[in-house]
Design a protein around this motif. Structure first.
Motif, PDB file in Angstrom:
ATOM      1  N   ASN A 166       0.823  -1.216   0.000  1.00 14.96           N
ATOM      2  CA  ASN A 166       0.000   0.000   0.000  1.00 14.96           C
ATOM      3  C   ASN A 166       0.853   1.261   0.000  1.00 14.96           C
ATOM      4  O   ASN A 166       0.448   2.290  -0.551  1.00 14.96           O
ATOM      5  CB  ASN A 166      -0.927   0.019   1.230  1.00 14.96           C
ATOM      6  N   THR A 167       2.006   1.194   0.625  1.00 13.64           N
ATOM      7  CA  THR A 167       2.893   2.367   0.625  1.00 13.64           C
ATOM      8  C   THR A 167       3.332   2.676  -0.802  1.00 13.64           C
ATOM      9  O   THR A 167       3.347   3.834  -1.227  1.00 13.64           O
ATOM     10  CB  THR A 167       4.131   2.120   1.504  1.00 13.64           C
ATOM     11  N   LYS A 168       3.669   1.625  -1.539  1.00  8.89           N
ATOM     12  CA  LYS A 168       4.084   1.844  -2.927  1.00  8.89           C
ATOM     13  C   LYS A 168       2.942   2.468  -3.737  1.00  8.89           C
ATOM     14  O   LYS A 168       3.175   3.367  -4.556  1.00  8.89           O
ATOM     15  CB  LYS A 168       4.524   0.527  -3.560  1.00  8.89           C
ATOM     16  N   THR A 169       1.732   1.988  -3.480  1.00 12.82           N
ATOM     17  CA  THR A 169       0.571   2.557  -4.178  1.00 12.82           C
ATOM     18  C   THR A 169       0.401   4.026  -3.810  1.00 12.82           C
ATOM     19  O   THR A 169       0.239   4.892  -4.681  1.00 12.82           O
ATOM     20  CB  THR A 169      -0.698   1.772  -3.789  1.00 12.82           C
ATOM     21  N   ALA A 170       0.445   4.305  -2.514  1.00 13.86           N
ATOM     22  CA  ALA A 170       0.247   5.689  -2.051  1.00 13.86           C
ATOM     23  C   ALA A 170       1.323   6.607  -2.615  1.00 13.86           C
ATOM     24  O   ALA A 170       1.027   7.706  -3.107  1.00 13.86           O
ATOM     25  CB  ALA A 170       0.267   5.731  -0.526  1.00 13.86           C
ATOM     26  N   VAL A 171       2.552   6.167  -2.561  1.00 14.27           N
ATOM     27  CA  VAL A 171       3.663   6.991  -3.052  1.00 14.27           C
ATOM     28  C   VAL A 171       3.467   7.292  -4.538  1.00 14.27           C
ATOM     29  O   VAL A 171       3.558   8.437  -4.981  1.00 14.27           O
ATOM     30  CB  VAL A 171       5.012   6.293  -2.784  1.00 14.27           C
TER      31      VAL A 171
END
Ligand SMILES: [Zn+2]
Length: 286
Positions: free
Chosen positions: A201-206
């Protein structure tokens, strides 16, 4: 702090990284700075005739002798970021040049002496700024930016990203992105997750908030020395080093400039130059 032996285990561990010990204490009290380097005559270590003259006096003022001049960054940048797709995670830059990259996180400590030190030494740094730490003094970082240093994203509130839902992660990254862009006039390209903790999810958010890469690290600066990921406790070409804007309250009485001087000594002892991270990363073409 876990030690990871060998590169593949290190990378395997990245995905599951939760809370890395980025505390100020813990490590390296053995290295007191009795080695206030005698400013040796061996200054012009760069063989390249085109390297700018080194201001030895400026380094001596801070109890240091000059690091090797950074080589020209490669014209063909070793990391090329894409405008789309999953963001990569970088803990080092693939290069054969004997350079390392210094990153400074958070932004709580705003020591005017550090700005003076950077003016004198012209060591490139990358700043990953977290809004809660800087909102009482955005202006502090502008002189550092004007020296050519880039400002990058480090969330609004410093949560452990992989413990909060996607929507909150997006608030954190997009919120910091918006404020940093407004304050400093340029949109961050890179993101550093607090504590090094991230998930899918962090990769998506970033990716959705603007930055095009997550930046991890290979070494973490404490007060006198670094914690190394490598078992041999040696820097390698292209390593990214994590340090923080910290002052005596977090550094057992050591100032920001003393900590940074210690970092430069450790880098110099191993014969590395400090290069600018963004010079080795190609932003997506518009
Ligand atoms: Zn942080």
């Amino acid at each position: 702090m876990k030690r990871h032996h060998g590169r593949s285990r290190f990378y395997g561990a990245l995905a599951g990284a939760v809370t890395l010990a980025v505390t100020a204490g813990g490590c390296g009290a053995a290295h007191s700075s009795s080695d206030a380097a005698p400013p040796s005559a061996a200054v012009g270590t760069s063989a390249s005739g085109s390297a700018p003259a080194v201001d030895t006096a400026a380094w001596r003022k801070w109890g240091l002798s000059p690091l090797p001049a950074a080589p020209e960054p490669p014209a063909d940048k070793p990391v090329k970021l894409s405008a789309t797709g999953t963001v990569p995670v970088l803990a080092h830059i693939p290069t054969a040049q004997k350079v390392v990259f210094v990153t400074l996180d958070d932004g709580a400590e705003k020591d005017p002496k550090f700005i003076e030190m950077m003016r004198d030494l012209k060591v490139p740094i990358t700043m990953f700024l977290m809004n809660d730490a800087i909102k009482d003094g955005y202006g502090y970082f502008k002189p550092l930016q004007e020296m050519g240093n880039h400002i990058q994203n480090h969330t609004l509130h410093h949560p452990v990203m992989n413990t909060v839902p996607l929507a909150r992660q997006k608030e954190e990254v997009c919120g910091d992105q918006k404020i940093l862009t407004h304050q400093y006039g340029t949109a961050p390209l890179l993101f550093r997750p607090p504590y090094g903790a991230y998930n899918a999810n962090t990769k998506t958010a970033v990716g959705e908030c603007g930055p095009r890469a997550i930046v991890w690290w290979r070494e973490s600066m404490q007060i006198n020395d670094m914690q190394y990921q490598a078992a041999d406790h040696k820097l390698r070409p292209g390593d990214i080093i994590l340090a923080h804007f910290r002052g005596p309250g977090e550094l057992k009485g050591t100032t920001m400039t003393e900590m940074f001087g210690n970092l430069l000594k450790r880098i110099q002892e191993q014969g590395f130059a400090v290069a600018r991270l963004e010079d080795y990363i190609q932003a997506p073409s518009a």
